[in-house]
Write an enzyme that holds these catalytic residues in place. Structure first.
Site, PDB file in Angstrom:
ATOM      1  N   ASP A  81       0.918  -1.274   0.067  1.00  0.00           N
ATOM      2  CA  ASP A  81      -0.043  -0.160   0.256  1.00  0.00           C
ATOM      3  C   ASP A  81       0.797   1.256   0.011  1.00  0.00           C
ATOM      4  OD1 ASP A  81      -2.375   1.380   0.043  1.00  0.00           O
ATOM      5  OD2 ASP A  81      -2.536   1.413   2.381  1.00  0.00           O
ATOM      6  N   HIS A 178      -8.440   9.611   4.935  1.00  0.00           N
ATOM      7  CA  HIS A 178      -7.771   8.472   5.558  1.00  0.00           C
ATOM      8  C   HIS A 178      -7.973   9.141   6.949  1.00  0.00           C
ATOM      9  CE1 HIS A 178      -4.664   7.813   2.344  1.00  0.00           C
ATOM     10  NE2 HIS A 178      -5.401   6.536   2.483  1.00  0.00           N
ATOM     11  N   GLY A 179      -8.727   8.045   7.843  1.00  0.00           N
ATOM     12  CA  GLY A 179      -8.752   7.993   9.171  1.00  0.00           C
ATOM     13  C   GLY A 179     -10.433   8.527   9.227  1.00  0.00           C
ATOM     14  N   HIS A 206     -10.000   4.680  -0.889  1.00  0.00           N
ATOM     15  CA  HIS A 206      -9.094   4.708  -0.099  1.00  0.00           C
ATOM     16  C   HIS A 206      -9.967   5.405   1.066  1.00  0.00           C
ATOM     17  CE1 HIS A 206      -4.982   3.737  -1.266  1.00  0.00           C
ATOM     18  NE2 HIS A 206      -5.697   3.693  -2.496  1.00  0.00           N
ATOM     19  N   GLY A 207      -9.507   5.018   2.353  1.00  0.00           N
ATOM     20  CA  GLY A 207     -10.276   5.773   3.414  1.00  0.00           C
ATOM     21  C   GLY A 207     -11.527   4.997   3.954  1.00  0.00           C
ATOM     22  N   ASN A 228      -9.698   0.312   1.194  1.00  0.00           N
ATOM     23  CA  ASN A 228      -8.613   0.306   2.328  1.00  0.00           C
ATOM     24  C   ASN A 228      -9.510   0.615   3.467  1.00  0.00           C
ATOM     25  OD1 ASN A 228      -7.499  -0.302  -0.377  1.00  0.00           O
ATOM     26  ND2 ASN A 228      -6.158   1.174  -0.102  1.00  0.00           N
ATOM     27  N   THR A 231      -7.637   2.609   9.877  1.00  0.00           N
ATOM     28  CA  THR A 231      -7.767   3.378  11.256  1.00  0.00           C
ATOM     29  C   THR A 231      -8.794   2.713  12.286  1.00  0.00           C
ATOM     30  OG1 THR A 231      -7.433   5.456   9.904  1.00  0.00           O
ATOM     31  CG2 THR A 231      -8.305   5.737  12.396  1.00  0.00           C
TER      32      THR A 231
HETATM   33  P1  13P Z   1      -8.578   4.439   6.655  1.00  0.00           P
HETATM   34  O1  13P Z   1      -7.387   4.537   7.698  1.00  0.00           O
HETATM   35  O2  13P Z   1      -9.547   5.750   6.532  1.00  0.00           O
HETATM   36  O3  13P Z   1      -9.365   3.159   6.865  1.00  0.00           O
HETATM   37  O4  13P Z   1      -7.886   4.444   5.313  1.00  0.00           O
HETATM   38  C1  13P Z   1      -6.846   3.224   4.881  1.00  0.00           C
HETATM   39  C2  13P Z   1      -6.330   3.524   3.604  1.00  0.00           C
HETATM   40  O5  13P Z   1      -7.009   4.010   2.757  1.00  0.00           O
HETATM   41  C3  13P Z   1      -5.042   2.909   3.412  1.00  0.00           C
HETATM   42  O6  13P Z   1      -4.537   3.083   1.975  1.00  0.00           O
END
Ligand code: 13P
Length: 282
Positions: A81, A178-179, A206-207, A228, A231
């Site tokens: 990743d 992300h997060g 992502h996220g 993905n 978090t």
């Molecule tokens: P999250 O931390 O929001 O779940 O996102 C993870 C991610 O996109 C890793 O590439």
């Protein structure tokens, strides 16, 4: 069994479901991800970020995933990743990752295309599939990722980018972070529809953490095949440790029990995602 990520995602694209790519950091996270996938009878992608190369023995980690995946009752892929360095990508390819993500999203389009194309040429020679990104995912709360500025993906650039680079799947930036989200998420599903109409390769979101279930379901209907999640998995384990810290401070507490409890604490959140992505909600 270990399966190339491209095959896993093309199956998902045909079947109109998505596969969870869980960010993992150690044996317990890998075991949790594969156990959950087997219970729900869905494929799963084990994702290690370049960000963790400092702490994780990459070759040892890959050998471990290969050994566990060989016994798994469902398809398992091993993905690198968010890699920014060519040498990390070559290292992952050499030790058996089935796909890599080159993240050149901080560069302008032509520069990103040049770098991505170079990675595609190398990876494809080894039979490894490639994910790349244009636009970028911004930082939410509790994230551990290196962050972008939240620029959304332009559909025309996406079309040009995929054509020029020959990537196997595209990370589309449509407003997820992300997060966890600061306030309401602003996810542009109509933009996703336009990106879907412009490119044929499987799309990646992502996220996953904190993204409302309904948005995830809609995004899958509009062509997202891989989501993905990092978090929420970390938070489940950390919250578990914080809740049980008194019990664990007992002199008789043993690390083996703590690690095993931690694995179990991550499984409900992984199960939630695998079921949601597979459209198995009961
Ligand atoms: P999250 O931390 O929001 O779940 O996102 C993870 C991610 O996109 C890793 O590439």
């Amino acid at each position: 069994m270990l399966v190339n990520t491209k095959k896993v995602l093309e199956d998902a694209q045909r079947g109109k479901y998505a596969v969870a790519a869980f960010n993992v950091y150690n044996l317990e996270t890998v075991q949790a991800a594969i156990r959950v996938a087997e219970k729900v009878n869905q494929p799963v992608i084990i994702a290690l970020g370049e960000r963790y190369f400092g702490e994780v023995d990459v070759e040892g980690f890959s050998a471990m995933v290969h050994a566990i995946a060989a016994k798994a009752a469902v398809p398992v892929s091993l993905h690198l990743d968010h890699a920014y360095e060519k040498k990390s990508i070559i290292r992952a390819i050499r030790c058996g990752f089935t796909s890599v993500m080159y993240d050149g999203s901080k560069f302008d389009l032509e520069h990103n295309i040049r770098n991505t194309k170079d990675i595609v040429d190398i990876a494809h020679m080894a039979g490894v599939s490639v994910e790349a990104e244009i636009g970028s995912v911004a930082r939410g709360a509790f994230s551990d990722e290196d962050e972008g500025d939240g620029t959304l993906t332009d559909p025309q650039s996406a079309e040009y980018f995929v054509k020029e680079t020959g990537i196997d799947f595209l990370a589309a930036a449509i407003g997820t972070v992300h997060g966890l989200y600061h306030g309401e998420p602003h996810i542009d599903l109509s933009l996703l529809e336009k990106i879907r109409a412009s490119v044929q390769v499987p799309l990646v979101l992502h996220g996953g953490s904190g993204t409302p279930d309904e948005m995830i379901t809609q995004a899958i209907k509009l062509g997202i095949c891989k989501i993905n999640v990092n978090t929420e998995i970390s938070m489940a384990a950390v919250t578990h440790l914080q809740t049980h810290i008194r019990r664990y401070s007992d002199a008789k507490a043993h690390l083996s029990t703590i690690m095993s409890d931690m694995q179990i604490s991550m499984e409900p959140v992984m199960t939630k995602f695998v079921r949601l992505l597979a459209n198995k909600t009961n």
